[in-house]
Design an enzyme around this catalytic site. Structure first.
Site, PDB file in Angstrom:
ATOM      1  N   TYR A   1      57.798  25.560 123.577  1.00 28.50           N
ATOM      2  CA  TYR A   1      59.249  25.450 123.491  1.00 28.50           C
ATOM      3  C   TYR A   1      59.866  25.356 124.888  1.00 28.50           C
ATOM      4  CZ  TYR A   1      57.988  27.204 118.903  1.00 28.50           C
ATOM      5  OH  TYR A   1      57.393  27.366 117.690  1.00 28.50           O
TER       6      TYR A   1
ATOM      7  N   HIS B   1      64.430  25.805 119.049  1.00 35.50           N
ATOM      8  CA  HIS B   1      64.132  27.244 119.044  1.00 35.50           C
ATOM      9  C   HIS B   1      65.245  28.056 119.705  1.00 35.50           C
ATOM     10  CE1 HIS B   1      60.981  30.312 118.312  1.00 35.50           C
ATOM     11  NE2 HIS B   1      60.403  29.352 117.636  1.00 35.50           N
TER      12      HIS B   1
END
Ligand code: MG
Length: 415
Positions: A157, A210
């Site tokens: 991420y 995220h």
């Protein structure tokens, strides 16, 4: 003879290095029990305590068939309601009661939800890589397995590994996973341009933000990604800032999937009713199990919002099965995240523990074949556990580091 709850137990096991918490509800009928998922991997002991010390005594001797009554009783009994610890505890019992209901009816759960709308459930998988070349190689491996929707990330991420301090971080800053949102946005846009150049537009691509950037940055990212024709952009806005989805919607037509962290209906009701999201992707044990998930799925159907339930590795097989049973019967099913429970010769290993250990502990798991997941036709959820094997893989309690994400000035950023 009424079916009564006799015992509620928890089973903690970590066959693949991730803490899983399974609830077993036993009844007064010989051999009749149900299994449910109460996995909150990073606070599993707190959930275990709620199940054993509060829900067990509350429900002992009650009618196991009255699922709605028992769900409301568990939800209301502590006066203060909701939250991930209590919801996961309730979910463990709730899924187990649905499992029992299916066994009593001698039907797989999807039949109790109205029967199949589709023979199997198409899933998406996660491809990652250090650069575009490696990512493309991993995408190709999934395509060869029949996967048609692929989540693409470069270096997870985004962010440095825990403990390293990038240049420019002030002295005295805490250790953390340091993020550079500007670099992340530039790299992500470049990544998807390159992926479309190499792969074309036939393949369905997903990207997971995220919640790791500021809301206005998420709006900008969505605009920049618009020409790359994503199937959806996952969790661009944190659960605390969802009003920003209105602005994101105003400026971009990129389909939005949101809700991995939601625990309360207030968090999704207006997003769905005002068409501010395209896919609802809650983690069904975090919202309290199958009972609220079915209500949410049917609510979303009324507004044309599709489901994309969270399906990560920190979820036990009864929860994966619950996702799939709901998906099979849902007219508004979108796609299902799948974290890689396949027959061992298929696995692209993403987990830390021994290869195939999950299949040693659990049987009857939904099976992956050619891009889709199939449930078995056993009554209930169709999943069972071997408790002696589960005991071979004890859970560990560690301080979690991957969630300690920080911006370059040293302050925390939602992980
Ligand atoms: Mg996600």
């Amino acid at each position: 003879m009424p079916v009564r709850i006799e015992k509620i137990r928890t089973i903690c096991t970590a066959p693949e290095g991730i803490n899983l918490l399974v609830v077993k509800v036993e009844t007064n009928q010989p051999g009749l029990y149900g299994l449910g998922c109460a996995t909150f991997a990073y606070r599993h002991l707190a959930v275990k305590l709620v199940v054993e010390e509060y829900l067990g005594p509350l429900l002992r001797g009650r009618d196991a068939e009255s699922i709605e009554e028992l769900w409301q009783l568990m939800h209301q009994n502590a006066y203060w309601r909701n939250g991930p610890i209590v919801n996961n505890a309730i979910s463990g019992v709730d899924m187990a009661l649905w499992d029992i209901k299916g066994k009593l009816a001698r039907m797989p759960l999807y039949q109790l939800f109205g029967g199949k709308c589709r023979p199997a459930v198409p899933v998406y998988r996660h491809a990652d890589g250090r650069d575009v070349q490696e990512l493309c190689e991993n995408i190709l491996r999934f395509q060869e397995m029949g996967i048609q929707t692929i989540r693409c990330q470069c270096g997870g991420y985004g962010g440095e590994s825990f403990g390293s301090f990038p240049a420019g971080v002030p002295s005295g800053a805490h250790r953390g996973v340091y993020l550079d949102s500007g670099a992340y946005i530039r790299n992500t846009v470049k990544l998807f341009e390159e992926l479309r150049n190499r792969l074309g537009y036939e393949i369905r691509l997903v990207h997971d933000v995220h919640e790791r950037i500021a809301p206005s940055e998420a709006v900008r990212l969505a605009r920049l990604l618009e020409p790359m024709d994503l199937f959806f952009l996952e969790d661009p806005i944190s659960a605390e800032q969802t009003e920003w989805l209105r602005e994101l919607r105003r400026q971009s037509s990129v389909p939005i999937a949101e809700g991995e962290l939601f625990t309360h209906p207030h968090e999704w009701r207006s997003l769905i009713a005002e068409h501010l999201i395209d896919f609802i992707r809650v983690h069904i044990s975090q919202i309290g199990g199958i009972t609220p998930a079915r209500k949410l799925q049917i609510f979303a159907e009324q507004y044309g919002v599709r489901t994309a339930w969270h399906g990560p590795g920190d979820m036990s097989p009864p929860a994966h099965a619950a996702n799939i049973h709901i998906d099979l019967a849902a007219m508004n099913f979108g796609v299902q995240e799948w974290s890689g429970i396949e027959p061992p010769n298929y696995v692209i290993q993403e987990l830390k523990g021994p290869h195939g250990a999950l299949l040693e502990v659990f049987s009857g798991l939904p099976e992956y074949r050619d891009g889709c997941v199939y449930v078995n036709e056993k009554p209930g959820l169709g999943v069972d556990i071997d408790e002696s094997k589960a005991a071979k893989y004890p859970c560990e309690t560690n301080v979690v580091t991957w969630t300690q994400t920080r911006k370059k000035d040293g302050s925390l950023q939602t992980p």
